[in-house]
Motif scaffolding. Structure first.
Motif, PDB file in Angstrom:
ATOM      1  N   ARG A 229      -5.633  39.443  73.374  1.00 29.16           N
ATOM      2  CA  ARG A 229      -4.213  38.790  73.809  1.00 29.16           C
ATOM      3  C   ARG A 229      -3.784  38.421  72.403  1.00 29.16           C
ATOM      4  NH1 ARG A 229      -7.016  36.785  78.266  1.00 29.16           N
ATOM      5  NH2 ARG A 229      -7.085  34.800  77.063  1.00 29.16           N
ATOM      6  N   LEU A 230      -4.604  37.662  71.756  1.00 26.28           N
ATOM      7  CA  LEU A 230      -3.874  37.169  70.306  1.00 26.28           C
ATOM      8  C   LEU A 230      -3.417  38.469  69.634  1.00 26.28           C
ATOM      9  CD1 LEU A 230      -6.300  34.398  69.459  1.00 26.28           C
ATOM     10  CD2 LEU A 230      -3.894  34.189  70.030  1.00 26.28           C
ATOM     11  N   SER A 232      -2.207  41.281  70.559  1.00 28.25           N
ATOM     12  CA  SER A 232      -0.944  41.501  71.143  1.00 28.25           C
ATOM     13  C   SER A 232       0.252  40.726  70.847  1.00 28.25           C
ATOM     14  CB  SER A 232      -0.992  41.686  72.650  1.00 28.25           C
ATOM     15  OG  SER A 232      -1.837  42.469  73.286  1.00 28.25           O
ATOM     16  N   TYR A 233       0.055  39.274  70.746  1.00 29.52           N
ATOM     17  CA  TYR A 233       0.851  38.429  70.458  1.00 29.52           C
ATOM     18  C   TYR A 233       1.332  38.615  68.852  1.00 29.52           C
ATOM     19  CZ  TYR A 233      -0.525  36.028  74.765  1.00 29.52           C
ATOM     20  OH  TYR A 233      -0.679  35.872  76.001  1.00 29.52           O
ATOM     21  N   PHE A 236       3.647  41.408  68.586  1.00 30.28           N
ATOM     22  CA  PHE A 236       5.043  41.229  68.977  1.00 30.28           C
ATOM     23  C   PHE A 236       5.590  40.439  68.027  1.00 30.28           C
ATOM     24  CE2 PHE A 236       7.702  38.373  71.164  1.00 30.28           C
ATOM     25  CZ  PHE A 236       8.627  38.857  72.045  1.00 30.28           C
ATOM     26  N   LEU A 237       4.912  39.443  67.451  1.00 26.16           N
ATOM     27  CA  LEU A 237       5.611  38.546  66.481  1.00 26.16           C
ATOM     28  C   LEU A 237       6.060  39.225  65.305  1.00 26.16           C
ATOM     29  CD1 LEU A 237       6.240  35.579  65.368  1.00 26.16           C
ATOM     30  CD2 LEU A 237       3.995  35.477  64.654  1.00 26.16           C
TER      31      LEU A 237
END
Length: 330
Positions: A229-230, A232-233, A236-237
């Motif tokens: 998940r990190l 993916s974040y 996105f960032l």
């Protein structure tokens, strides 16, 4: 108070401390008037540790020893001992005399009084140095956040839990075991009891800062999808930052602020995106590597040999007017 107790002790380079620890432990368990067994799990290492454990298993009733074929790690050794336990409650403790046998009654009393399934012994005063204590607290905070273990801040290697909890991790396999994560799968009735700790009698802890970090990585990558998940974040960032940078460059070009695309800006954007991609690929690679390792069938542990009787020690019952039967004292 529980009627029967199995004490599991992972042993590594503890030939000097075991002859002091086991007699004290057996004395405490006899005073509790419970059925008991002491399981010494020798996790590889120098042969003198196995010799000391095997001698104690042959000489002291209620003590048995298990010799693993190589060094698998503390938690893997604990899994081996817990699966051997025959009684209602399992107590785990270290082999270096920092965990005092005399504190076991406090753990058992809290377990029964508060109707809990798992109790951790939390020291009144932290015995480790500043950096080690800071690292330990950081690991526990990370476990609480990444693994959703509410009791993570109470975790210690001095535990007492009901043996039926091991049914919750019966299928646990592979080289990266974590007892505390596995126990969290089986119950939420977790508490703590403040206990006194002692200084290490001989040598120094085998858990260096590097090993703590590696153990944390094993737990997070082995029992959680939070790193995915990190990643993916992060993607996105970085994507958002790239759009903002691209918009800024276009605005400057449209407003006449520049007529030539800046090499520095382009190089920075390429480096930023490349870093994000490599980080994400690295995280995915760790998970794929673990899947590959599980597919190879790497064992959690392999037992080389055993010493001592597999029949647990029964506390003799005193009849009225009769003295207590003699014990085979160490």
């Amino acid at each position: 108070m529980s009627e029967s107790v199995s004490v599991v002790i992972p042993c590594y380079r503890s030939a000097r401390t075991l002859p002091m620890l086991v007699p004290r432990l057996v004395s405490v368990l006899r005073d509790l008037s419970v059925r008991y067994e002491v399981i010494l799990v020798v996790d590889g290492g120098p042969e003198d540790t196995w010799s000391a454990a095997a001698d104690l298993a042959r000489q002291v009733e209620g003590v048995r020893a298990i010799h693993l074929s190589r060094n698998y790690g503390q938690h893997n050794a604990l899994v081996a001992g817990i699966r051997e336990a025959q009684f209602q409650v399992v107590v785990t403790m270290d082999d270096d005399l920092q965990h005092l046998p005399e504190q076991i009654p406090h753990l058992l009393a809290t377990l029964e009084r508060d109707h809990l399934d798992l109790v951790y012994g939390v020291p009144h005063v932290e015995e480790h140095g500043f950096l080690r204590s800071l690292a330990s607290r950081s690991v526990k905070a990370g476990m609480s956040a990444a693994l959703d273990i509410r009791s993570a801040r109470k975790i210690s290697a001095f535990r007492a839990f009901r043996t039926h909890l091991r049914d919750g991790f019966e299928g646990l396999s592979g080289p990266h075991a974590s007892i505390d994560v596995a126990l969290s799968w089986a119950t939420t009735k977790v508490g703590s009891s403040q206990v006194h700790m002692s200084h290490r009698e001989h040598g120094r802890s085998n858990y260096s800062l590097r090993l703590l970090i590696r153990h944390t990585a094993n737990m997070v990558l082995g029992y959680s999808s939070a790193p995915l998940r990190l990643a993916s974040y992060l993607g996105f960032l970085v994507g958002t930052l790239g759009l903002l940078l691209g918009g800024a460059v276009l605005w400057r070009f449209a407003s006449g602020g520049t007529t030539v695309a800046g090499f520095t800006m382009i190089a920075s954007m390429v480096a930023l995106f490349s870093a994000a991609q490599l980080i994400s690929i690295g995280v995915l690679g760790e998970y794929i590597g673990r899947i590959h390792g599980s597919g190879m069938g790497r064992p959690t542990y392999v037992v080389r040999e055993r010493a001592g009787s597999s029949v647990p020690f029964e506390v003799p019952r005193q009849s009225s007017g009769a003295g207590a039967p003699a014990h085979n004292n160490p």
